[in-house]
Design an enzyme around this catalytic site. Structure first.
Site, PDB file in Angstrom:
ATOM      1  NE  ARG A 262      -3.629  -2.369   2.433  1.00  0.00           N
ATOM      2  CZ  ARG A 262      -4.479  -2.678   3.402  1.00  0.00           C
ATOM      3  NH1 ARG A 262      -4.657  -1.844   4.413  1.00  0.00           N
ATOM      4  NH2 ARG A 262      -5.153  -3.818   3.363  1.00  0.00           N
ATOM      5  NE  ARG A 277      -1.053   4.849   9.140  1.00  0.00           N
ATOM      6  CZ  ARG A 277      -2.344   4.539   9.012  1.00  0.00           C
ATOM      7  NH1 ARG A 277      -2.822   4.242   7.823  1.00  0.00           N
ATOM      8  NH2 ARG A 277      -3.160   4.550  10.051  1.00  0.00           N
ATOM      9  CD  GLU A 349      -7.897  -1.617  11.388  1.00  0.00           C
ATOM     10  OE1 GLU A 349      -7.949  -2.396  10.420  1.00  0.00           O
ATOM     11  OE2 GLU A 349      -7.911  -0.381  11.265  1.00  0.00           O
ATOM     12  CB  SER A 352     -10.890  -4.353   9.395  1.00  0.00           C
ATOM     13  OG  SER A 352     -12.084  -3.642   9.156  1.00  0.00           O
ATOM     14  NE  ARG A 391      -1.469  -1.962  11.795  1.00  0.00           N
ATOM     15  CZ  ARG A 391      -2.238  -0.869  11.768  1.00  0.00           C
ATOM     16  NH1 ARG A 391      -3.329  -0.821  12.518  1.00  0.00           N
ATOM     17  NH2 ARG A 391      -1.916   0.150  11.021  1.00  0.00           N
TER      18      ARG A 391
END
Length: 426
Positions: A262, A277, A349, A352, A391
């Site tokens: 990403r 990130r 988070e 999801s 994560r």
């Protein structure tokens, strides 16, 4: 993607749904585009009917010896043919304009999704465990890993730029162990079929799962016009693109452990330190393809499968129901799982899970057939993280850190670490 016929019949309900997403009314604009398209198609049909009639009259005129009328009709047919050719091109443009407008709008939230336009309106559903506390000051993951000499950001930046990391030694092995544990759990206990998908996809695949056209800036594109996948949701969901499935084949449950890429456009300044990130990261993805009446139940099952990972790792977490304005573009309902990070003294988070209804299926033309019923219906698609490996590594480093700088290896990971019980430290 939406059905314009449904919007025409339910314009007020559609606008209410878009308002919950923070958008102005959209139905009137879309219906006006569809009206233009319909009126143009009607004019084309009239021109085609006149062309057919004139073509027949040519023969009649010649049969009766009226050459002048025959020439006039031949000229008229030629003009109509040219006009129809131009009109068909205009029809394609009008259809593309309507499709483009429909494809740029987010999915409609389920009725039970909390109201609100951002994360402040998210609702906590449940918790597991209590936040980890230490008798010493908790470090963040990059400081924990630094003690084990296992996380090199500067080395990665020298070869790749910012938002990359190079893992070494037992920290690298711990990341690999986490991914293998997740895949073994999801396939062995939860019934997902393991898939090793392509990491490069074409435009159509990203359009099918709604990343294109709206979110192209968040993606990496290759020089031969393919895209690096931002998540394995893309190839896994597209496994049913264009398919006509039997209902007996559903649900389809697939999983993959892949790198994800990403560009993180628009996220400058957010979590710039550490691994939270990154441009490149590993994730265990879960995808389900099911029927409309089973999709909400499948969402509950999927989030439970993701929760089990954290339960087995004995990591504290909470499950949040996202508000209408905080959900992803394609989602109708989303649960976020947030893991406790003592170094940040906050929940963050880590997974999801979303149900998309038929939103993606319409874009992919993915349908199923029920026994004894005529016609095909669109499937419902779901996707979720089961879970984000990077994560999870952060969470393990922070929750299992020791005062001496070492890290305890969670019991469930020790078989994947050759029996190792601790990394680094005294």
């Amino acid at each position: 993607m939406f059905d314009i016929k449904w919007i025409r019949d339910n314009d007020a309900a559609f606008d209410r749904a878009m308002a919950r997403r923070g958008l102005e009314p959209q139905a009137a604009r879309l219906i006006a585009l569809d009206d233009r398209r319909r009126e143009h198609i009607a004019s084309l049909q009239q021109a085609q009917e006149r062309r057919n009639a004139a073509s027949k009259d040519i023969g009649k005129a010649k049969a009766s010896g009226d050459e002048e009328r025959a020439r006039a009709l031949i000229e008229e047919v030629a003009k109509l043919k040219s006009a129809l050719h131009e009109g068909e091109e205009a029809e394609r443009e009008l259809t593309a304009e309507l499709t483009r407008a429909l494809s740029e709008l987010p999915n409609m939230p389920h009725d039970d999704v909390p109201e609100g336009l951002d994360e402040s309106a998210n609702v906590e559903l449940r918790r597991f465990g209590t936040p980890t506390e230490f008798a010493f000051e908790a470090k963040e993951h990059f400081d924990v890993a630094a003690g084990a000499e296992g996380m090199a950001f500067e080395t990665a930046a020298a070869m790749s730029g910012s938002r990359f990391v190079l893992l070494k030694g037992q920290i690298a092995r711990l990341e690999r162990a986490l991914g293998q544990f997740m895949m073994d759990l999801q396939t062995g206990e939860h019934g997902y079929t393991e898939v090793s998908p392509p990491l490069l996809v074409r435009d159509e695949a990203l359009y099918g799962t709604s990343q294109l056209p709206k979110f192209s800036e968040d993606l990496f594109r290759t020089t031969d016009d393919r895209w690096l996948i931002p998540t394995a949701e893309v190839p896994l969901t597209n496994m049913v693109a264009g398919a006509s499935l039997d209902e007996t084949a559903l649900p389809i449950r697939v999983t993959a452990l892949t790198p994800c890429f990403r560009s993180e456009a628009g996220s400058a300044g957010r979590d710039v330190r550490g691994m939270l990130r990154q441009h490149q990261f590993w994730k265990c993805e879960l995808v389900s393809i099911t029927t409309p009446d089973a999709s909400l139940g499948e969402l509950e099952r999927m989030v439970g499968c993701a929760e089990t990972v954290l339960q087995r790792l004995e990591l504290p977490y909470r499950v949040m129901t996202l508000s209408a304005g905080d959900m992803g573009f394609a989602a109708r309902k989303t649960y976020d799982i947030e893991v406790w990070l003592p170094g940040q003294n906050a929940y963050r988070e880590i997974s999801s899970c979303s149900v998309c209804g038929d939103f993606q299926a319409r874009r992919m033309n993915a349908r199923y057939r029920s026994e004894g019923e005529k016609g095909l219906k669109f499937v419902h698609t779901l996707n979720g993280s089961g879970i984000a490996v990077g994560r999870a590594l952060i969470a393990v480093l922070e929750n299992y850190q020791c005062e001496d700088g070492g890290v305890i290896v969670p019991d469930v990971l020790r078989p994947y670490m050759g029996g190792l019980e601790k990394i680094g430290g005294a």
